[in-house]
Design an enzyme around this catalytic site. Structure first.
Site, PDB file in Angstrom:
ATOM      1  N   LYS A   1     -19.559 -69.039 -92.475  1.00  0.00           N
ATOM      2  CA  LYS A   1     -19.973 -70.445 -92.651  1.00  0.00           C
ATOM      3  C   LYS A   1     -20.187 -70.531 -94.164  1.00  0.00           C
ATOM      4  CE  LYS A   1     -23.621 -67.602 -91.449  1.00  0.00           C
ATOM      5  NZ  LYS A   1     -24.213 -66.819 -90.526  1.00  0.00           N
TER       6      LYS A   1
ATOM      7  N   LYS B   1     -24.040 -74.766 -92.424  1.00  0.00           N
ATOM      8  CA  LYS B   1     -23.856 -75.185 -91.036  1.00  0.00           C
ATOM      9  C   LYS B   1     -23.939 -76.747 -90.809  1.00  0.00           C
ATOM     10  CE  LYS B   1     -25.193 -71.029 -88.926  1.00  0.00           C
ATOM     11  NZ  LYS B   1     -26.517 -69.972 -88.577  1.00  0.00           N
TER      12      LYS B   1
ATOM     13  N   VAL C   1     -20.673 -58.854 -86.506  1.00  0.00           N
ATOM     14  CA  VAL C   1     -19.615 -59.757 -85.868  1.00  0.00           C
ATOM     15  C   VAL C   1     -18.242 -58.895 -85.807  1.00  0.00           C
ATOM     16  CG1 VAL C   1     -18.430 -61.969 -86.082  1.00  0.00           C
ATOM     17  CG2 VAL C   1     -20.894 -61.804 -86.743  1.00  0.00           C
TER      18      VAL C   1
ATOM     19  N   GLY D   1     -30.521 -57.636 -85.694  1.00  0.00           N
ATOM     20  CA  GLY D   1     -29.331 -58.109 -86.249  1.00  0.00           C
ATOM     21  C   GLY D   1     -29.109 -59.470 -86.446  1.00  0.00           C
TER      22      GLY D   1
HETATM   23  N1  HSE Z   1     -28.416 -65.454 -89.881  1.00  0.00           N
HETATM   24  C1  HSE Z   1     -27.552 -66.464 -88.741  1.00  0.00           C
HETATM   25  C2  HSE Z   1     -28.770 -66.754 -88.106  1.00  0.00           C
HETATM   26  C3  HSE Z   1     -26.672 -65.608 -88.110  1.00  0.00           C
HETATM   27  O1  HSE Z   1     -29.946 -66.287 -87.956  1.00  0.00           O
HETATM   28  O2  HSE Z   1     -28.690 -68.143 -87.639  1.00  0.00           O
HETATM   29  C4  HSE Z   1     -25.785 -66.626 -87.498  1.00  0.00           C
HETATM   30  O3  HSE Z   1     -25.020 -67.516 -88.209  1.00  0.00           O
END
Ligand code: HSE
Length: 415
Positions: free
Chosen positions: A100, A200, A12, A182
């Protein structure tokens, strides 16, 4: 010119740097001033970066530099991001983040520190990657009582489940591809065990209901026990399996919140959200269902949300954005046993009729499901109606007491 710093040069952070470099004119027209990346904090060396001269290994360079007004934190994890963020906010700098874990664990405290220091703490990228959801929820939907939020909040698990559903691919192979692309966290446990989705939904619930919801208080299941057999039963029942984060407030104020794999009817808007895409349904009392859809992970989608927050902070230097929730130690989360859901139960048994009778007497009407090539002793059921999860757990114990092997218990979502 507005000086910014980026902390972390991983997926990121490097995307944030790239967008600021490659979208200079666009950012200038949005802000009316140039954004200058003055520092990039990382312990590693990046001699080939176009900003190789901006790297520092010393956080003090950033926090002590009065020219730095906005800091993008893309380090991930709680430490040292938590301490660094507090110190930056106390120094009056605005902080934006994709982290997050940090927002879900310490959001209320960090928002309060930001408020006390006339700074902003923004986190659009923390949920849904590049999908706008934090601002729409806190601003565009502000006139609504939010009746429910339900979403596919983790790209990695959605990618894996899509591969299992569409290609019959095994879990491990699909996870490996997600990591290479990624999408997955460094430690994929957070993705596949549902912790990332839990963080989340906690952020969304905190924002929608105004009180901090801590991940440790939220029932969370991942997808590691989902098999291709369950996928087949779901398909024959007109459903797909998705990892769903959900929250709603019941009458009396208790919050029903959790993360679990679910059968999602193919007619649901969430059923057609595939690959790394995320989808978030917000059910407002005025709007009805509003669905947000897009890339929930990946370098540039997530970085674009971080940079949007940088722009917002640059436009609001020394002015507060009204994104806030209060800390709460109240135990207002509905115990999992009290929550209601329809269920799919798959077992091996030598006495299918006895199993059927046990389930109907405990849970009311159940339907028997089928799949091709099921072994002789295998049978799967779906409750016709929602039942209390605690009653379902008791029924599962009763099946075991009859000698059945209970293989899968999966919720059926009303989505
Ligand atoms: N690892 C997280 C996903 C990345 O796969 O959604 C984004 O928050």
């Amino acid at each position: 010119m507005i000086s910014v710093a980026i902390m972390g040069h991983g997926v990121v952070g490097s995307g944030v740097d790239e967008i600021i470099r490659t979208h200079k004119d666009r950012l200038f027209s949005a802000i009316g001033e140039e954004l200058d990346v003055k520092y990039i904090l990382d312990l590693r060396d990046f001699p080939d970066s176009p900003h190789a001269d901006r790297f520092t290994k010393n956080f003090e360079d950033i926090v002590n530099d009065v020219e730095v007004r906005v800091v993008a934190e893309a380090m991930g994890g709680l430490n040292p991001a938590y301490d660094y963020t507090k110190r930056l906010l106390k120094a009056g700098k605005s902080v934006v983040t994709s982290n997050k874990e940090l927002v879900a664990q310490h959001g209320a405290e960090l928002l309060q520190i930001a408020k006390d220091n006339n700074a902003n703490y923004l986190f659009e990228a923390s949920v849904g990657g590049g999908i706008p959801i934090i601002r729409p929820l806190s601003k565009c939907l502000a006139a609504n009582n939010v009746d429910e939020i339900a979403g596919i909040l983790n790209g990695t698990t959605n990618f894996i489940l899509t591969k299992m559903i569409a290609e019959g691919m095994g879990f491990d192979e699909a996870l490996k591809i997600a990591q290479e692309l990624g999408y997955a966290e460094k430690d994929p446990t957070a993705d596949v065990e549902g912790h990332d989705a839990c963080r989340k939904i906690c952020i969304l619930a905190s924002l929608a209901y105004g009180k901090h919801v801590y991940p440790d208080n939220v029932h969370t299941e991942g997808i590691t026990k989902i098999t291709l057999e369950d996928v087949q039963y779901a398909a024959n029942y007109g459903c797909v399996i998705k990892l769903i984060g959900r929250c709603k407030v019941e009458e009396g104020g208790m919050m029903d919140i959790g993360v679990a794999p679910m059968f999602v009817p193919c007619s649901s808007q969430l059923a057609n959200i595939n690959d790394v895409f995320n989808g978030i349904m917000v059910r407002g009392d005025c709007t009805g269902d509003v669905v947000f859809y897009g890339k929930g992970a990946g370098k540039l989608p997530t970085a674009s949300a971080v940079v949007a927050d940088v722009i917002d902070c640059a436009l609001h230097l020394k002015r507060r954005k009204l994104i806030f929730w209060a800390d709460s130690k109240e135990q207002n989360i509905l115990p999992m046993e009290e929550s209601k859901t329809a269920l799919y139960i798959r077992i091996n048994t030598e006495d299918k009729e006895a199993a059927y009778n046990t389930l109907t007497s405990a849970l009311g009407e159940v339907k028997t499901l089928s799949r091709v090539d099921a072994p002789e002793n295998e049978v799967a059921f779906a409750t016709a109606n929602e039942v209390k999860y605690g009653d379902a757990l008791n029924a599962v114990e009763a099946l075991k007491a009859q000698g059945a092997e209970v293989i899968s218990v999966i919720r059926i979502g009303n989505l």
